[in-house]
Design a protein around this motif. Structure first.
Motif, short mmCIF file in Angstrom:
data_model
loop_
_atom_site.label_atom_id
_atom_site.label_comp_id
_atom_site.label_asym_id
_atom_site.label_seq_id
_atom_site.Cartn_x
_atom_site.Cartn_y
_atom_site.Cartn_z
N TYR A 295 44.86 11.08 -25.09
CA TYR A 295 46.36 11.39 -24.90
C TYR A 295 47.04 11.59 -23.43
O TYR A 295 47.84 11.88 -23.12
N GLU A 296 46.01 11.36 -22.63
CA GLU A 296 46.27 11.42 -20.95
C GLU A 296 46.79 10.01 -20.79
O GLU A 296 46.88 9.17 -21.30
N ALA A 297 47.50 10.23 -19.36
CA ALA A 297 48.05 9.07 -18.50
C ALA A 297 47.07 8.03 -18.40
O ALA A 297 45.90 8.11 -18.35
N GLN A 298 47.62 6.99 -18.60
CA GLN A 298 46.67 5.41 -18.48
C GLN A 298 47.10 4.82 -17.28
O GLN A 298 46.25 3.62 -17.18
N GLY B 81 23.25 11.75 3.76
CA GLY B 81 22.34 11.87 2.74
C GLY B 81 23.02 12.67 1.28
O GLY B 81 22.49 12.71 0.21
N GLN B 82 24.11 13.20 1.69
CA GLN B 82 24.93 13.92 0.98
C GLN B 82 25.82 13.35 -0.12
O GLN B 82 26.10 12.22 0.35
N GLU B 83 26.07 13.69 -1.40
CA GLU B 83 26.86 13.19 -2.11
C GLU B 83 28.15 14.34 -2.68
O GLU B 83 27.69 15.38 -2.74
N GLY B 84 29.24 13.92 -2.61
CA GLY B 84 30.22 14.67 -2.98
C GLY B 84 30.92 13.92 -4.48
O GLY B 84 30.98 12.68 -4.46
N PHE B 85 31.29 14.77 -5.38
CA PHE B 85 31.85 14.27 -6.66
C PHE B 85 33.26 14.82 -6.68
O PHE B 85 33.23 16.16 -6.67
N VAL B 86 34.32 14.00 -6.95
CA VAL B 86 35.75 14.33 -7.03
C VAL B 86 36.26 13.82 -8.29
O VAL B 86 36.08 12.91 -8.76
N LYS B 87 36.73 14.68 -9.20
CA LYS B 87 37.19 14.59 -10.34
C LYS B 87 38.76 14.47 -10.28
O LYS B 87 39.50 15.28 -9.46
N VAL B 88 39.43 13.21 -10.77
CA VAL B 88 40.95 13.18 -10.61
C VAL B 88 41.39 13.87 -11.94
O VAL B 88 40.91 13.20 -12.99
N LEU B 89 42.37 14.47 -12.10
CA LEU B 89 43.31 15.25 -12.97
C LEU B 89 44.55 14.72 -13.07
O LEU B 89 44.98 14.56 -12.00
N SER B 90 45.02 14.77 -14.28
CA SER B 90 46.49 14.48 -14.44
C SER B 90 47.22 15.38 -15.17
O SER B 90 46.52 16.14 -16.00
N MET B 91 48.47 15.46 -15.00
CA MET B 91 49.40 16.13 -15.74
C MET B 91 50.65 15.65 -15.82
O MET B 91 51.22 14.88 -14.86
N THR C 140 53.94 11.01 -14.12
CA THR C 140 52.47 11.75 -14.19
C THR C 140 52.04 12.20 -12.84
O THR C 140 52.31 11.31 -11.91
N LEU C 141 51.52 13.36 -12.62
CA LEU C 141 51.10 13.88 -11.37
C LEU C 141 49.79 13.74 -11.33
O LEU C 141 49.06 14.24 -12.42
N PHE C 142 49.12 13.42 -10.23
CA PHE C 142 47.53 13.47 -10.21
C PHE C 142 47.14 14.44 -9.22
O PHE C 142 47.91 14.95 -8.20
N PHE C 143 45.85 14.94 -9.46
CA PHE C 143 45.22 16.03 -8.60
C PHE C 143 43.84 15.77 -8.51
O PHE C 143 43.24 14.97 -9.14
N THR C 144 43.22 16.27 -7.39
CA THR C 144 41.51 15.88 -7.08
C THR C 144 40.84 17.23 -7.21
O THR C 144 41.77 18.20 -6.84
N GLN C 145 39.83 17.40 -7.59
CA GLN C 145 39.08 18.84 -7.74
C GLN C 145 37.41 18.30 -7.16
O GLN C 145 37.00 17.10 -7.59
N LEU C 146 37.28 18.97 -6.24
CA LEU C 146 35.66 18.78 -5.63
C LEU C 146 34.76 19.49 -7.10
O LEU C 146 35.06 20.51 -7.39
#
Length: 160
Positions: A56-59, A112-122, A135-141
């Motif tokens: 049901y989230e934004a597509q 050598g490091q990895e960062g993981f960023v999750k994209v969230l929507s509202m 839809t607004l998008f956000f990023t989160q580490l």
């Protein structure tokens, strides 16, 4: 009309081509856990960007940017990575309106490091009587130990 009586009619070729296009569009991508991933190149870092949206989230599929430069298109329930030089990164996603404070994440990565960023929507209501949604998008580490299982079964959209 074809001069060869054994040749299929012209409409047959159009139908066959259309069917082929439909079937290739239905092909499933491999989950990230099944993809053969090369190690992070020497002297580089890797940034993973992913979404774990529900049905049901934004597509929408907005651009994701690393320090203002397009890095890719973030797919609903998908993951991809980019190999980058070590340094400071701001990960943003094209979104409506003026950015909120802390809407987008910034962090440093070493070699050598990895960062993981999750994209969230509202979804946000706009308008008066004829209310519509945008839809607004956000990023989160996200810490690696939480992010790796989260992206394991999501379709993998490539890296580089």
């Amino acid at each position: 009309m074809s001069k060869n009586p054994g040749a299929p009619p012209p409409w047959f070729h159009c139908c066959a081509a259309s069917l082929l296009l439909v079937l290739t569009g239905c092909a499933q991508l491999l989950p990230t856990s099944s993809a053969v991933l090369p190690p992070v190149p020497a002297g580089a870092a890797r940034i993973w960007i992913y979404r774990n949206d529900g049905p049901y989230e934004a597509q929408q599929t907005p651009y994701t940017r690393l320090n203002g430069q397009i890095a890719g298109i973030v797919q609903p329930n998908g993951a991809f990575y980019r190999n980058v030089p070590p340094g400071h990164y701001a990960v943003t996603v094209d979104s409506y309106g003026v950015p909120y404070p802390n809407q987008f994440v910034e962090f440093n990565l070493g070699g050598g490091q990895e960062g993981f960023v999750k994209v969230l929507s509202m979804r946000e209501k706009v308008g008066g009587e004829g209310v519509s949604l945008r839809t607004l998008f956000f990023t989160q580490l996200v810490p690696p130990d939480a992010a790796r299982p989260a992206i394991a079964d999501t379709p993998f959209y490539g890296g580089g």
